[in-house]
Design a protein around this motif. Structure first.
Motif, short mmCIF file in Angstrom:
data_model
loop_
_atom_site.label_atom_id
_atom_site.label_comp_id
_atom_site.label_asym_id
_atom_site.label_seq_id
_atom_site.Cartn_x
_atom_site.Cartn_y
_atom_site.Cartn_z
N UNK A 100 53.13 37.61 40.25
CA UNK A 100 54.07 39.09 39.69
C UNK A 100 53.43 40.70 39.80
N UNK A 101 51.95 40.81 39.74
CA UNK A 101 51.33 41.65 39.85
C UNK A 101 51.62 42.55 38.58
N UNK A 102 51.51 41.83 37.46
CA UNK A 102 50.99 42.10 35.76
C UNK A 102 50.18 41.83 35.39
N UNK A 103 49.44 41.05 35.82
CA UNK A 103 48.44 39.49 34.79
C UNK A 103 47.47 39.84 35.96
N UNK A 104 45.96 39.67 35.34
CA UNK A 104 45.27 39.69 35.82
C UNK A 104 43.75 38.78 35.23
N UNK A 122 37.54 37.66 31.80
CA UNK A 122 38.23 39.43 30.78
C UNK A 122 39.44 38.79 31.65
N UNK A 123 41.04 39.21 30.78
CA UNK A 123 42.32 39.49 31.41
C UNK A 123 42.56 41.48 31.19
N UNK A 124 43.27 41.14 31.87
CA UNK A 124 44.45 42.26 32.04
C UNK A 124 45.46 42.32 32.30
N UNK A 125 46.48 42.90 31.79
CA UNK A 125 47.59 43.34 31.46
C UNK A 125 48.35 44.88 32.07
N UNK A 126 49.91 45.09 33.36
CA UNK A 126 49.75 45.92 33.50
C UNK A 126 51.06 46.44 33.12
N UNK A 127 51.11 47.78 32.12
CA UNK A 127 52.22 47.80 32.08
C UNK A 127 52.46 49.05 32.32
N UNK A 128 53.97 49.51 33.00
CA UNK A 128 54.38 50.92 33.24
C UNK A 128 53.17 51.24 34.48
N UNK A 129 53.23 50.57 35.02
CA UNK A 129 52.07 50.33 35.69
C UNK A 129 50.71 50.97 35.92
N UNK A 160 46.89 49.62 34.57
CA UNK A 160 46.43 47.96 34.47
C UNK A 160 45.49 48.46 32.71
N UNK A 161 45.77 47.33 32.24
CA UNK A 161 44.56 47.49 30.85
C UNK A 161 44.24 46.53 30.71
N UNK A 162 43.27 45.88 29.47
CA UNK A 162 42.54 45.68 29.31
C UNK A 162 43.13 44.17 28.50
N UNK A 163 43.06 43.48 28.58
CA UNK A 163 44.01 42.60 27.56
C UNK A 163 43.40 41.32 26.62
N UNK A 164 42.55 40.82 27.48
CA UNK A 164 41.76 39.84 26.54
C UNK A 164 40.20 40.40 27.27
N UNK A 165 38.99 40.66 26.21
CA UNK A 165 37.99 40.77 26.59
C UNK A 165 36.77 40.26 25.90
N UNK A 166 36.79 39.48 26.58
CA UNK A 166 35.21 38.12 26.79
C UNK A 166 33.83 38.46 27.48
N UNK A 167 32.92 39.02 26.78
CA UNK A 167 31.46 38.92 27.30
C UNK A 167 30.86 38.11 26.32
N UNK A 206 44.15 30.56 39.69
CA UNK A 206 44.57 30.00 37.53
C UNK A 206 44.69 29.23 37.17
N UNK A 207 43.54 28.21 36.26
CA UNK A 207 44.07 27.74 35.17
C UNK A 207 45.46 27.43 34.61
N UNK A 208 46.11 26.50 34.97
CA UNK A 208 47.33 26.51 33.99
C UNK A 208 47.11 26.38 32.81
N UNK A 209 47.05 26.25 32.12
CA UNK A 209 46.25 26.39 30.79
C UNK A 209 46.27 28.10 30.43
N UNK A 210 46.10 28.79 31.66
CA UNK A 210 45.37 29.97 30.90
C UNK A 210 46.50 31.18 31.95
N UNK A 211 47.11 30.44 32.20
CA UNK A 211 48.76 31.31 32.69
C UNK A 211 49.06 32.25 31.85
N UNK A 212 49.65 32.94 31.84
CA UNK A 212 49.88 34.44 30.45
C UNK A 212 51.95 33.90 30.37
#
Length: 182
Positions: free
Chosen positions: A11-15, A50-57, A59-66, A175-181
């Motif tokens: 969908x181009x909205x989650x990375x 990390x996970x990112x989401x795209x909102x209104x065009x 890209x934003x950091x969604x889950x920050x895991x360091x 992407x592993x199925x249990x991580x798909x958003x």
């Protein structure tokens, strides 16, 4: 950042992104009298998942895991750096204005050598990496002697709307199925 692996859903909205960090960090001497740690400097190495989401065009950091692997004083090097040299956060925002949104108890620093889980399947087998392969057993011992494997699972009480869905790119699961958003 280096060795980055980025996967974007159809969908181009989650990375998802896995990348390594090697940094020089510290507190500048100009603020040593007002900063809680005073004047300090160090080397640091770690890994992001990390996970990112795209909102209104955008890209934003969604889950920050360091996951920091090690810290090292410039003067002494990593092997002589005291434990908890860079303290783990203990308070969340807004109680600590610089604190995280939530504290996840997955602390890992040298000499802990567990493997940070991957958001993608093993590139050769196409399977999720087994938990035993993510552990770091004591030398010459079975994996069960090590600490529990790290996880990319969400904190208790949170869920993923698309968990269990699979999407493929170029004939392989990205992407592993249990991580798909989505």
């Amino acid at each position: 950042m280096m060795q980055d692996i980025v996967d974007v859903d159809p969908s181009g909205t989650h990375a998802w992104c896995r990348m390594r960090a090697l940094m020089q960090a510290g507190v500048h001497q100009s603020v040593k009298d007002t900063h809680p740690r005073g004047h300090v400097q160090w080397w640091e190495g770690g890994l992001y998942e990390n996970e990112y989401i795209k909102e209104n065009g955008v890209w934003k950091l969604f889950r920050y895991r360091y996951f920091p692997f090690w810290h090292a004083e410039h003067e002494k090097g990593w092997s002589l750096t005291k434990e908890n040299y860079i303290p783990w956060p203990t308070k969340t925002y807004p109680e600590d204005s610089l604190g995280p949104d939530e504290i996840i108890e997955q602390k890992m620093l040298w000499p802990d050598t567990r493997v940070v889980p991957f958001h993608y399947p093993h590139p050769v087998t196409g399977q999720k990496t087994k938990d035993d392969d993510l552990q770091a057993p004591h030398f010459g011992k079975d994996a069960s002697t090590g600490d529990a494997p790290l996880t990319l699972a969400l904190p208790e009480g949170q869920s993923r709307s698309g968990a269990g869905n699979t999407w493929e790119s170029e004939g392989s699961v990205r992407v592993l199925p249990d991580l798909v958003q989505n």
